[in-house]
Design a protein around this motif. Structure first.
Motif, short mmCIF file in Angstrom:
data_model
loop_
_atom_site.label_atom_id
_atom_site.label_comp_id
_atom_site.label_asym_id
_atom_site.label_seq_id
_atom_site.Cartn_x
_atom_site.Cartn_y
_atom_site.Cartn_z
N LEU A 213 -15.92 184.26 29.43
CA LEU A 213 -17.20 184.15 28.71
C LEU A 213 -17.00 183.54 27.32
N ASP A 214 -17.99 182.80 26.89
CA ASP A 214 -18.01 182.21 25.55
C ASP A 214 -17.87 183.32 24.49
N PRO A 215 -16.88 183.20 23.58
CA PRO A 215 -16.67 184.23 22.54
C PRO A 215 -17.93 184.53 21.71
N TYR A 216 -18.86 183.57 21.69
CA TYR A 216 -20.13 183.77 20.98
C TYR A 216 -20.86 185.02 21.48
N GLY A 217 -20.58 185.41 22.71
CA GLY A 217 -21.20 186.61 23.29
C GLY A 217 -20.87 187.88 22.54
N VAL A 221 -25.42 192.20 21.75
CA VAL A 221 -25.57 192.44 23.19
C VAL A 221 -26.53 191.43 23.82
N GLU A 222 -27.53 190.94 23.06
CA GLU A 222 -28.45 189.95 23.66
C GLU A 222 -27.75 188.59 23.84
N GLU A 223 -26.83 188.25 22.92
CA GLU A 223 -26.07 187.01 23.13
C GLU A 223 -25.07 187.20 24.27
N ALA A 228 -23.17 185.80 29.51
CA ALA A 228 -22.76 186.34 30.82
C ALA A 228 -23.57 185.69 31.94
N LEU A 229 -24.86 185.43 31.69
CA LEU A 229 -25.70 184.78 32.71
C LEU A 229 -25.28 183.32 32.90
N GLU A 230 -24.89 182.66 31.81
CA GLU A 230 -24.34 181.30 31.93
C GLU A 230 -23.14 181.32 32.89
#
Ligand SMILES: [Zn+2]
Length: 266
Positions: A213-217, A221-223, A228-230
């Protein structure tokens, strides 16, 4: 009870007319599929459902280009197909809360302000590849939409990211929790995503730079829900390996299994 049946028939007629008016020509469909292998690899049944949804999406949403950008049929379809991937099992009504899609030629620099604990306001620029606002338009940078075929291996997809926020905000709040049918389902969702988020943020804090997953996550929790959906839709193998419980939660909620085709082929 004549009325409900009549309304149902009117609804069916409107849907049939929208599908006819916005039927996607074969060549255009093939061109867009070729650009996005993570879409093309889905089962024939999924692709047929996606094509129908994309037609309905094109009939209901309005595209606006900025800075002289003309949104062509191919561009609109590229956005529609990726936007409809999350709602493949949910239906077009999941996107009833907004109409406009604003397409910028490139990333947008947005001036931001943040106040620190001493009350001092700091100004900074944020570079945006997309943005979704509650009830408002969805903004996308075309350069990022275009490169989504190549960036899929990084589990990155700007269209899915922004539409994840749209789904999240459909119950009025951006909190990583989409609309759920019952309090029990909501509690179960929160328990799962909070655990996964804390674990992921811990990895990022510890300097782990090898996450699927992108570390931006790790930002919130909303990011985390959006990245996670990406990953669920464009890099499902890695997503399932690193977040099996979340993968199963998403399969149940979104009523689809992005790995189903490859499971069948093996
Ligand atoms: Zn976001």
């Amino acid at each position: 009870m004549v009325l409900p049946r009549l309304w149902q028939r009117v609804g069916e007629w409107r849907r049939a007319r929208a599908l006819q008016r916005h039927a996607i020509p074969d060549t255009l469909w093939e061109t867009v599929l070729a650009a996005y292998p993570f879409v093309a690899r889905r089962s024939a049944a999924d692709l047929q459902a996606l094509r129908t949804l994309a037609s309905l999406f094109l009939s209901r949403k309005e595209f606006h280009g900025t800075q002289g950008l003309q949104v062509t049929d191919e561009m609109a379809l590229a956005i529609a197909v990726q936007a409809c991937l999350p709602i493949l099992g949910l239906g077009i009504e999941a996107y009833d809360g907004f109409v406009g899609i604003v397409v910028h030629p490139d990333e947008v620099v947005a001036p931001r302000e943040v106040m620190d604990e001493d009350g001092i306001v700091h100004a900074y620029d944020e570079v945006l590849s997309g943005e979704a606002m509650g009830g408002g338009p969805v903004m996308l940078a075309w350069t990022d939409v275009l490169s989504a075929g190549e960036t899929a291996e990084l589990a990155y997809n700007v269209v899915i990211h922004e539409f994840a926020h749209v789904i999240d905000m459909a119950d009025g709040e951006a909190d990583g929790v989409p609309p759920l049918a019952s309090a029990e389902a909501r509690d179960a969702w929160i328990a799962c995503i909070d655990t996964e988020y804390e674990r992921f943020a811990g990895r990022i804090d510890a300097g782990d730079d090898d996450t699927v997953l992108d570390p931006y996550g790790a930002a919130s929790v909303e990011e985390f829900f959006a990245v996670a959906l990406e990953a669920f839709l464009v890099a499902p193998e890695g997503m399932q390996r690193e977040h099996p419980a979340l993968y199963e939660l998403f399969c149940r909620y979104f009523r689809q299994d992005p790995l189903a085709r490859s499971r069948q082929d093996n």
